[in-house]
Design a protein around this motif. Sequence first.
Motif, PDB file in Angstrom:
ATOM      1  N   VAL A  39      18.541 -49.756 -12.969  1.00 25.13           N
ATOM      2  CA  VAL A  39      18.015 -50.681 -13.982  1.00 25.13           C
ATOM      3  C   VAL A  39      16.764 -51.374 -13.469  1.00 25.13           C
ATOM      4  CG1 VAL A  39      18.502 -52.752 -15.337  1.00 25.13           C
ATOM      5  CG2 VAL A  39      20.280 -51.023 -15.029  1.00 25.13           C
ATOM      6  N   LEU A  40      16.810 -51.861 -12.236  1.00 22.91           N
ATOM      7  CA  LEU A  40      15.632 -52.514 -11.662  1.00 22.91           C
ATOM      8  C   LEU A  40      14.486 -51.529 -11.455  1.00 22.91           C
ATOM      9  CD1 LEU A  40      17.198 -54.977  -9.045  1.00 22.91           C
ATOM     10  CD2 LEU A  40      16.381 -55.460 -11.365  1.00 22.91           C
ATOM     11  N   GLU A  41      14.819 -50.279 -11.169  1.00 22.78           N
ATOM     12  CA  GLU A  41      13.777 -49.256 -11.027  1.00 22.78           C
ATOM     13  C   GLU A  41      13.121 -48.923 -12.361  1.00 22.78           C
ATOM     14  OE1 GLU A  41      15.478 -46.639  -7.218  1.00 22.78           O
ATOM     15  OE2 GLU A  41      15.878 -45.998  -9.287  1.00 22.78           O
ATOM     16  N   GLY A  42      13.805 -49.231 -13.454  1.00 20.87           N
ATOM     17  CA  GLY A  42      13.245 -48.953 -14.769  1.00 20.87           C
ATOM     18  C   GLY A  42      13.710 -47.657 -15.379  1.00 20.87           C
ATOM     19  N   ASN A  43      14.634 -46.937 -14.704  1.00 23.82           N
ATOM     20  CA  ASN A  43      15.136 -45.670 -15.231  1.00 23.82           C
ATOM     21  C   ASN A  43      16.275 -45.851 -16.230  1.00 23.82           C
ATOM     22  OD1 ASN A  43      13.423 -44.156 -13.524  1.00 23.82           O
ATOM     23  ND2 ASN A  43      14.859 -44.449 -11.826  1.00 23.82           N
ATOM     24  N   MET A  44      16.975 -46.971 -16.133  1.00 25.60           N
ATOM     25  CA  MET A  44      18.129 -47.222 -16.986  1.00 25.60           C
ATOM     26  C   MET A  44      18.064 -48.631 -17.546  1.00 25.60           C
ATOM     27  SD  MET A  44      21.335 -45.458 -14.926  1.00 25.60           S
ATOM     28  CE  MET A  44      22.486 -45.930 -16.238  1.00 25.60           C
ATOM     29  N   SER A  45      18.930 -48.873 -18.528  1.00 28.54           N
ATOM     30  CA  SER A  45      19.127 -50.199 -19.094  1.00 28.54           C
ATOM     31  C   SER A  45      20.580 -50.581 -18.868  1.00 28.54           C
ATOM     32  CB  SER A  45      18.794 -50.188 -20.588  1.00 28.54           C
ATOM     33  OG  SER A  45      18.922 -51.489 -21.132  1.00 28.54           O
ATOM     34  N   ILE A  46      20.897 -51.864 -18.947  1.00 29.72           N
ATOM     35  CA  ILE A  46      22.283 -52.265 -18.774  1.00 29.72           C
ATOM     36  C   ILE A  46      23.134 -51.736 -19.929  1.00 29.72           C
ATOM     37  CG2 ILE A  46      23.865 -54.228 -18.669  1.00 29.72           C
ATOM     38  CD1 ILE A  46      21.749 -55.784 -17.215  1.00 29.72           C
ATOM     39  N   VAL A  47      22.600 -51.813 -21.145  1.00 32.81           N
ATOM     40  CA  VAL A  47      23.312 -51.332 -22.324  1.00 32.81           C
ATOM     41  C   VAL A  47      22.523 -50.191 -22.958  1.00 32.81           C
ATOM     42  CG1 VAL A  47      24.285 -51.916 -24.562  1.00 32.81           C
ATOM     43  CG2 VAL A  47      24.248 -53.625 -22.733  1.00 32.81           C
ATOM     44  N   GLY A  48      23.226 -49.104 -23.234  1.00 30.66           N
ATOM     45  CA  GLY A  48      22.583 -47.947 -23.845  1.00 30.66           C
ATOM     46  C   GLY A  48      23.517 -46.747 -23.787  1.00 30.66           C
ATOM     47  N   PRO A  49      23.113 -45.619 -24.330  1.00 27.91           N
ATOM     48  CA  PRO A  49      23.948 -44.416 -24.240  1.00 27.91           C
ATOM     49  C   PRO A  49      24.133 -43.976 -22.792  1.00 27.91           C
ATOM     50  CG  PRO A  49      22.201 -44.161 -25.876  1.00 27.91           C
ATOM     51  CD  PRO A  49      21.882 -45.387 -25.096  1.00 27.91           C
ATOM     52  N   ARG A  50      25.344 -43.593 -22.439  1.00 26.17           N
ATOM     53  CA  ARG A  50      25.599 -43.145 -21.068  1.00 26.17           C
ATOM     54  C   ARG A  50      24.855 -41.839 -20.801  1.00 26.17           C
ATOM     55  NH1 ARG A  50      26.280 -45.296 -16.990  1.00 26.17           N
ATOM     56  NH2 ARG A  50      27.571 -43.665 -16.065  1.00 26.17           N
ATOM     57  N   PRO A  51      24.211 -41.717 -19.627  1.00 26.69           N
ATOM     58  CA  PRO A  51      23.504 -40.463 -19.302  1.00 26.69           C
ATOM     59  C   PRO A  51      24.479 -39.371 -18.898  1.00 26.69           C
ATOM     60  CG  PRO A  51      23.362 -41.996 -17.459  1.00 26.69           C
ATOM     61  CD  PRO A  51      24.063 -42.737 -18.573  1.00 26.69           C
ATOM     62  N   HIS A  52      24.248 -38.162 -19.358  1.00 30.89           N
ATOM     63  CA  HIS A  52      25.100 -37.028 -19.023  1.00 30.89           C
ATOM     64  C   HIS A  52      24.382 -36.103 -18.047  1.00 30.89           C
ATOM     65  CE1 HIS A  52      26.868 -37.747 -23.289  1.00 30.89           C
ATOM     66  NE2 HIS A  52      27.455 -38.513 -22.395  1.00 30.89           N
ATOM     67  N   ALA A  53      25.175 -35.264 -17.363  1.00 31.64           N
ATOM     68  CA  ALA A  53      24.592 -34.283 -16.451  1.00 31.64           C
ATOM     69  C   ALA A  53      23.682 -33.332 -17.223  1.00 31.64           C
ATOM     70  CB  ALA A  53      25.698 -33.505 -15.741  1.00 31.64           C
TER      71      ALA A  53
END
Length: 483
Positions: free
Chosen positions: A389-403
């Motif tokens: 999240v701090l790197e900017g690749n993810m958000s705290i809330v959002g769709p879960r990333p899949h493989a």
Amino acid sequence: MDIRSKGLVKPHSSLFALLARVLDFSAVLLGVVVTALFFKGSVTQDYLVAALGSVVCLQLAAEFAEIYRSWRSETIWAEAKQVSLCWSASFIFALAVGSMTHLEDTLFSWPQFAQWYLLTLVCLLSWRLLARFLLQRARDKGHNTRSVAIAGNGALAIEVAHRLENCTWGGYVIKGFYDDRQGIKGELEDVDLTVRDAHGVQRVQNFAGEFSDLIASARRGEIDKVYLTLPMRAEKRIKWLIKELSASTVSVYLIPDVFMFDLLHARTVNLNGVPAIGVVGEPNRGTMSILKRMEDVILAGLILALISGPMLCIAAAVKLTSSGPIFFRQTRYGLDGKPFKVWKFRTMTVCEDNSAQIKQAQKNDARITPLGGFLRRTSLDELPQFINVLEGNMSIVGPRPHAVAHNEMYREQISGYMLRHKIKPGITGWAQINGLRGETDTLDKMERRVEYDLHYIRNWSVLWDIKIIFLTIFKGFIGKNAF
């Protein structure tokens, strides 16, 4: 037609727009004066200069946001949002300028600037709320109403009718549906359509006539607006109807039949003078993306500070209980489908990444370590994703990333699957707190997860994010489907 039903505002729209600007100027000035009297006991020239500067900024921002247009068909919340953004942008600019001058010691010092900002915002919104209330009261009595007709039939026509029906503050009087196709009268008899007028709630005569009747009523001045809801294939009928209605003063609106598509933040754009409809839009861009990013950075920083101790304990336990690295980094798809490496505590004896076939974790999976099973059931293995999240690749809330392998498989099987990547993936999400976490061993489970994810993207707000985070604490971490 009763002369009272004719517009009272529209013929004098320029005068009302000028009045709105004067009221906004008064709101800013009132905020400055009250703040000056409260903190200093008098209003000096510096305060008046600050008020004048902020008013100029507000007027410039208002031109871009078009807040002095008609808001008849839109909610008070939509108008309040635009006004709040305009005033916030103007105030931030004025605050930046004031902080670089001697005014920093007066109006632009804490807490004076905070009081000025909030007091002015309350005044800007209050007079608009009062104006809405007075206009709605007048429209309930039959004043300043708009007589509207719907050309066409089917789902789109009924949807437009119900939207107008639910717009109780707009003063729309629906005359009914018009169509020249055989059998249309029978099709509309079961439509439950009512409107509110001076005499209370009444049922609309659904079928009002054929197109010839619509044209005749428009030319007699009995209709103010016509909404065309014909299907896209009816190009010739649409052109003919627009041409015939152009002989009257009625306002004609073409409602494109885009509801056949899976809309995602649809909006209109100007393509160098040509209007275009974005069926699949871009959520969380512009101001919203800044707001979402601020939310992520602030919350992720606070959470990491709180969980740093437990994370060190988990890291030591992973290292001591099984051989291999502490962290597991796997390639996932992020915003706009771009790959990134997700951080997790290692819970298996193997570290698969980006292979053509990745087997999802199942109950009693031999690859999962004893500690890993506990971490996965409690979602503690995902705590390092706050680094993402701090790197900017993810958000705290959002769709879960899949493989990656799962993405490539489901994008071909589920319609709209890749629309999940219109925003950053999240640590938790609307699907997860509704029990859709863990293994997705059937297509139906993944389809339900995608449905919840797209619903979140369409209706995102900061308050909803906070609600999801709150619910995650109580029912999002532990689930029977997490192995």
